[in-house]
Design a protein around this motif. Structure first.
Motif, PDB file in Angstrom:
ATOM      1  N   THR A 158       1.190  -6.007  -4.218  1.00 40.74           N
ATOM      2  CA  THR A 158       1.630  -4.832  -3.458  1.00 40.74           C
ATOM      3  C   THR A 158       3.154  -4.754  -3.451  1.00 40.74           C
ATOM      4  OG1 THR A 158      -0.329  -4.970  -2.080  1.00 40.74           O
ATOM      5  CG2 THR A 158       1.530  -3.734  -1.193  1.00 40.74           C
ATOM      6  N   GLY A 199       6.640 -11.914   5.926  1.00 43.89           N
ATOM      7  CA  GLY A 199       5.232 -11.903   5.511  1.00 43.89           C
ATOM      8  C   GLY A 199       5.100 -11.852   4.002  1.00 43.89           C
ATOM      9  N   PRO A 200       3.867 -11.871   3.519  1.00 46.35           N
ATOM     10  CA  PRO A 200       3.664 -11.974   2.066  1.00 46.35           C
ATOM     11  C   PRO A 200       4.150 -10.775   1.274  1.00 46.35           C
ATOM     12  CG  PRO A 200       1.577 -11.611   3.211  1.00 46.35           C
ATOM     13  CD  PRO A 200       2.609 -11.892   4.271  1.00 46.35           C
ATOM     14  N   VAL A 201       4.029  -9.580   1.830  1.00 45.33           N
ATOM     15  CA  VAL A 201       4.546  -8.410   1.110  1.00 45.33           C
ATOM     16  C   VAL A 201       6.067  -8.403   1.179  1.00 45.33           C
ATOM     17  CG1 VAL A 201       4.589  -5.889   0.987  1.00 45.33           C
ATOM     18  CG2 VAL A 201       2.448  -7.051   1.524  1.00 45.33           C
ATOM     19  N   GLY A 251      10.710 -10.125  13.279  1.00 39.39           N
ATOM     20  CA  GLY A 251      10.504  -9.993  14.708  1.00 39.39           C
ATOM     21  C   GLY A 251      10.961 -11.143  15.582  1.00 39.39           C
ATOM     22  N   LYS A 306      12.148 -16.162  12.511  1.00 37.05           N
ATOM     23  CA  LYS A 306      11.733 -15.478  11.272  1.00 37.05           C
ATOM     24  C   LYS A 306      12.958 -15.012  10.484  1.00 37.05           C
ATOM     25  CE  LYS A 306       7.138 -13.698  12.579  1.00 37.05           C
ATOM     26  NZ  LYS A 306       6.316 -12.477  12.776  1.00 37.05           N
ATOM     27  N   HIS A 346      14.264  -7.124  14.831  1.00 35.77           N
ATOM     28  CA  HIS A 346      13.995  -5.792  15.420  1.00 35.77           C
ATOM     29  C   HIS A 346      13.669  -5.878  16.895  1.00 35.77           C
ATOM     30  CE1 HIS A 346       9.539  -6.042  15.585  1.00 35.77           C
ATOM     31  NE2 HIS A 346       9.625  -6.726  14.472  1.00 35.77           N
ATOM     32  N   ASN A 368       6.754  -0.951   5.747  1.00 30.24           N
ATOM     33  CA  ASN A 368       5.603  -1.786   6.073  1.00 30.24           C
ATOM     34  C   ASN A 368       5.119  -1.579   7.498  1.00 30.24           C
ATOM     35  OD1 ASN A 368       5.105  -3.222   3.740  1.00 30.24           O
ATOM     36  ND2 ASN A 368       6.491  -4.895   4.242  1.00 30.24           N
ATOM     37  N   VAL A 369       5.925  -0.899   8.306  1.00 34.68           N
ATOM     38  CA  VAL A 369       5.690  -0.956   9.751  1.00 34.68           C
ATOM     39  C   VAL A 369       5.590   0.415  10.418  1.00 34.68           C
ATOM     40  CG1 VAL A 369       6.678  -1.742  11.930  1.00 34.68           C
ATOM     41  CG2 VAL A 369       6.742  -3.245   9.942  1.00 34.68           C
ATOM     42  N   CYS A 408       4.188   1.672   2.272  1.00 29.82           N
ATOM     43  CA  CYS A 408       3.229   0.615   1.930  1.00 29.82           C
ATOM     44  C   CYS A 408       2.282   0.336   3.082  1.00 29.82           C
ATOM     45  CB  CYS A 408       4.034  -0.625   1.581  1.00 29.82           C
ATOM     46  SG  CYS A 408       3.051  -2.081   1.319  1.00 29.82           S
ATOM     47  N   GLY A 409       2.795   0.322   4.279  1.00 32.62           N
ATOM     48  CA  GLY A 409       1.955   0.005   5.433  1.00 32.62           C
ATOM     49  C   GLY A 409       2.594   0.511   6.703  1.00 32.62           C
ATOM     50  N   TYR A 464      -1.377   0.643  13.690  1.00 29.18           N
ATOM     51  CA  TYR A 464      -2.775   0.310  13.420  1.00 29.18           C
ATOM     52  C   TYR A 464      -3.628   0.165  14.674  1.00 29.18           C
ATOM     53  CZ  TYR A 464      -1.454  -0.649   8.540  1.00 29.18           C
ATOM     54  OH  TYR A 464      -0.995  -0.552   7.259  1.00 29.18           O
TER      55      TYR A 464
HETATM   56  N1  LIG Z   1      -0.379  -0.271   0.509  1.00 22.10           N
HETATM   57  C1  LIG Z   1      -1.001  -1.382   0.147  1.00 22.10           C
HETATM   58  O1  LIG Z   1      -1.682  -1.457  -0.880  1.00 22.10           O
HETATM   59  C2  LIG Z   1      -0.845  -2.602   1.025  1.00 22.10           C
HETATM   60  C3  LIG Z   1      -1.328  -3.840   0.608  1.00 22.10           C
HETATM   61  C4  LIG Z   1      -1.057  -4.950   1.410  1.00 22.10           C
HETATM   62  C5  LIG Z   1      -0.383  -4.809   2.615  1.00 22.10           C
HETATM   63  N2  LIG Z   1       0.013  -3.582   2.992  1.00 22.10           N
HETATM   64  C6  LIG Z   1       0.764  -3.387   4.242  1.00 22.10           C
HETATM   65  O2  LIG Z   1       1.989  -4.103   4.166  1.00 22.10           O
HETATM   66  C7  LIG Z   1       2.397  -4.463   5.482  1.00 22.10           C
HETATM   67  C8  LIG Z   1       2.710  -5.963   5.502  1.00 22.10           C
HETATM   68  O3  LIG Z   1       1.523  -6.672   5.167  1.00 22.10           O
HETATM   69  P1  LIG Z   1       1.526  -8.265   5.132  1.00 22.10           P
HETATM   70  O4  LIG Z   1       0.199  -8.680   4.649  1.00 22.10           O
HETATM   71  O5  LIG Z   1       2.746  -8.741   4.407  1.00 22.10           O
HETATM   72  O6  LIG Z   1       1.624  -8.592   6.697  1.00 22.10           O
HETATM   73  P2  LIG Z   1       2.375  -9.759   7.469  1.00 22.10           P
HETATM   74  O7  LIG Z   1       3.847  -9.592   7.281  1.00 22.10           O
HETATM   75  O8  LIG Z   1       1.793 -11.071   7.153  1.00 22.10           O
HETATM   76  O9  LIG Z   1       1.968  -9.499   8.982  1.00 22.10           O
HETATM   77  C9  LIG Z   1       2.275  -8.381   9.669  1.00 22.10           C
HETATM   78  C10 LIG Z   1       3.690  -8.423  10.302  1.00 22.10           C
HETATM   79  O10 LIG Z   1       4.040  -7.110  10.689  1.00 22.10           O
HETATM   80  C11 LIG Z   1       4.982  -7.180  11.739  1.00 22.10           C
HETATM   81  N3  LIG Z   1       4.561  -6.277  12.826  1.00 22.10           N
HETATM   82  C12 LIG Z   1       3.371  -6.198  13.399  1.00 22.10           C
HETATM   83  N4  LIG Z   1       3.363  -5.260  14.360  1.00 22.10           N
HETATM   84  C13 LIG Z   1       4.585  -4.739  14.374  1.00 22.10           C
HETATM   85  C14 LIG Z   1       5.224  -3.728  15.150  1.00 22.10           C
HETATM   86  N5  LIG Z   1       4.564  -3.049  16.097  1.00 22.10           N
HETATM   87  N6  LIG Z   1       6.500  -3.455  14.886  1.00 22.10           N
HETATM   88  C15 LIG Z   1       7.176  -4.150  13.936  1.00 22.10           C
HETATM   89  N7  LIG Z   1       6.620  -5.113  13.165  1.00 22.10           N
HETATM   90  C16 LIG Z   1       5.348  -5.400  13.399  1.00 22.10           C
HETATM   91  C17 LIG Z   1       5.027  -8.618  12.230  1.00 22.10           C
HETATM   92  O11 LIG Z   1       6.190  -9.217  11.684  1.00 22.10           O
HETATM   93  P3  LIG Z   1       7.562  -9.285  12.527  1.00 22.10           P
HETATM   94  O12 LIG Z   1       7.315 -10.210  13.657  1.00 22.10           O
HETATM   95  O13 LIG Z   1       8.529  -9.820  11.549  1.00 22.10           O
HETATM   96  O14 LIG Z   1       7.856  -7.904  12.972  1.00 22.10           O
HETATM   97  C18 LIG Z   1       3.788  -9.215  11.589  1.00 22.10           C
HETATM   98  O15 LIG Z   1       3.956 -10.580  11.377  1.00 22.10           O
HETATM   99  C19 LIG Z   1       1.263  -4.049   6.416  1.00 22.10           C
HETATM  100  O16 LIG Z   1       1.583  -2.797   6.986  1.00 22.10           O
HETATM  101  C20 LIG Z   1       0.075  -3.878   5.476  1.00 22.10           C
HETATM  102  O17 LIG Z   1      -0.890  -2.997   5.965  1.00 22.10           O
HETATM  103  C21 LIG Z   1      -0.197  -2.479   2.215  1.00 22.10           C
END
Ligand SMILES: NC(=O)c1ccc[n+]([C@@H]2O[C@H](COP(=O)([O-])OP(=O)(O)OC[C@H]3O[C@@H](n4cnc5c(N)ncnc54)[C@H](OP(=O)(O)O)[C@@H]3O)[C@@H](O)[C@H]2O)c1
Length: 341
Positions: free
Chosen positions: A134, A158-160, A180, A184, A200, A223-224, A245-246, A251
């Motif tokens: 991604t 995070g991984p993305v 956050g 981190k 943030h 992502n957010v 992306c997200g 959510y």
């Molecule tokens: N489009 C696609 O194909 C695709 C594929 C994979 C993932 N994604 C999206 O990519 C994004 C990241 O995915 P990931 O797997 O790498 O997740 P991740 O970073 O492992 O976990 C989610 C992180 O989002 C942050 N977060 C959660 N709620 C938040 C809020 N209200 N405000 C600000 N930050 C918040 C937190 O980090 P902090 O504490 O650092 O804020 C949390 O650790 C997600 O939105 C996911 O849905 C999209």
């Protein structure tokens, strides 16, 4: 550990906002027996990903809602325990869409062989798996950073996000991560080696973000959503690219407001419908494309295959009234004033 029973976690209730433990149910079941052509998989590592939250809802989205009582979906690293499939042997490690369960049957569909000698198997769920790809797609195929561009990503630890910044740097760009907590942010800057990281949750986050992006933002991998998007928006440069992306901040349904603020719905539509929104002012293309435009459309006018309509008003003194009419929709066709000089 060898289990005598299989266990699985199902969706027990649709969450109202943030999921509660009571929205899930742990169930014991018999370990399934593979039929001819099937494998029995023993799950070793289950991936938990933000998208799963969307499947728990039944509100309109491009994700098919998970029926209540169904096993929560997800990818896992699993070991082949028993194989009646010619391509796999007991002991093989695979990436498999098992869902949240200890044991799963498979007919081989969607499996990927894993070689622990190539990389730790857990990377297939992260940096070398769906989230890593991604990041790659967002940066390489949509964001396309150029040398010295500033690339910003949230959920940067995070991984993305972590791979977004590193791929941006490989393209010669500056990488700025948003995360956050102070811990981190230290990881993003010191271990991942982003050029800067901003918390943030700290007071004055928008000002801190502006300070570490003195030349604005050229690529923002979204992502957010929510408050982070609001801080990023004023810093975007002309021609900035925003791979959406997200929207994890949305959510749980927070930020949907009373329905009069269309931004969350807009962002969600951009993501789920893969919309391309790209502002432009014609003159940025004029030098390169005007001659071709004149040739093609001019020929169409000459042959009558391209049609048009004009609304001609007589007399310069009519211009103000006609212009006001234009803003109210009273013109019908290209509004032109015939001036007798
Ligand atoms: N489009 C696609 O194909 C695709 C594929 C994979 C993932 N994604 C999206 O990519 C994004 C990241 O995915 P990931 O797997 O790498 O997740 P991740 O970073 O492992 O976990 C989610 C992180 O989002 C942050 N977060 C959660 N709620 C938040 C809020 N209200 N405000 C600000 N930050 C918040 C937190 O980090 P902090 O504490 O650092 O804020 C949390 O650790 C997600 O939105 C996911 O849905 C999209």
């Amino acid at each position: 550990m060898t289990l005598s029973m299989a266990r699985q976690i199902v969706l027990a209730a649709r969450p109202q906002g943030t999921p509660q433990l009571t929205d899930f149910r742990l169930e014991d079941t018999a370990i399934p027996t593979p039929a001819a052509g099937q494998l029995l998989l023993g799950v070793q590592y289950l991936s938990l990903d933000p998208y799963m939250r969307l499947l728990m809802d039944d509100r309109p989205s491009d994700a098919t809602p998970l029926p209540l009582g169904e096993v929560m979906p997800g990818e896992a690293v699993a070991q082949v325990l028993t194989s009646h499939h010619p391509a796999y042997a007991a002991g093989d490690l695979v990436l498999a869409p098992t869902g949240w369960r200890t044991h799963a049957l498979s007919d081989g569909t969607g499996l990927r062989q894993l070689d622990p000698a190539v990389a730790p198997v857990t990377t297939a769920l992260g940096v070398l798996g769906m989230p890593g790809f991604t990041a790659y797609a967002g940066v390489r195929l949509i964001g396309t950073p150029r040398p010295r561009d500033t690339v910003v990503v949230a959920a940067a630890s995070g991984p993305v996000g972590s791979l977004v910044g590193q791929l941006a740097q490989r393209a010669g760009a500056r990488a700025v991560g948003i995360a956050g907590s102070a811990e981190k942010c230290a990881f993003v800057q010191d271990d991942l080696r982003f050029d800067a990281a901003v918390n943030h949750r700290a007071a004055d986050f928008p000002a801190h973000l502006a300070a570490v992006c003195p030349n604005g933002i050229d690529v923002y991998v979204e992502n957010v959503g929510g408050a982070i998007w609001q801080a990023v928006l004023p810093l975007l440069n002309q021609g900035a690219r925003v791979p959406v992306c997200g929207l994890i901040a949305q959510y749980n349904g927070v930020g949907q407001g009373d329905g009069t603020d269309g931004l969350p719905a807009t962002m969600r539509a951009i993501l789920s419908k893969r919309l391309t929104l790209r502002g432009f002012i014609y003159h940025e293309f004029a030098e390169a494309h005007y001659p071709a435009f004149l040739r093609e459309v001019g020929a169409g006018i000459a042959t009558g295959r391209i049609r048009y309509r004009e609304d001609i008003v007589d007399g310069l003194e009519q211009a103000p009234e006609a212009f006001i009419g234009l803003l109210e929709g009273r013109n019908f066709g290209k509004l032109i004033v015939r001036v007798d000089a």
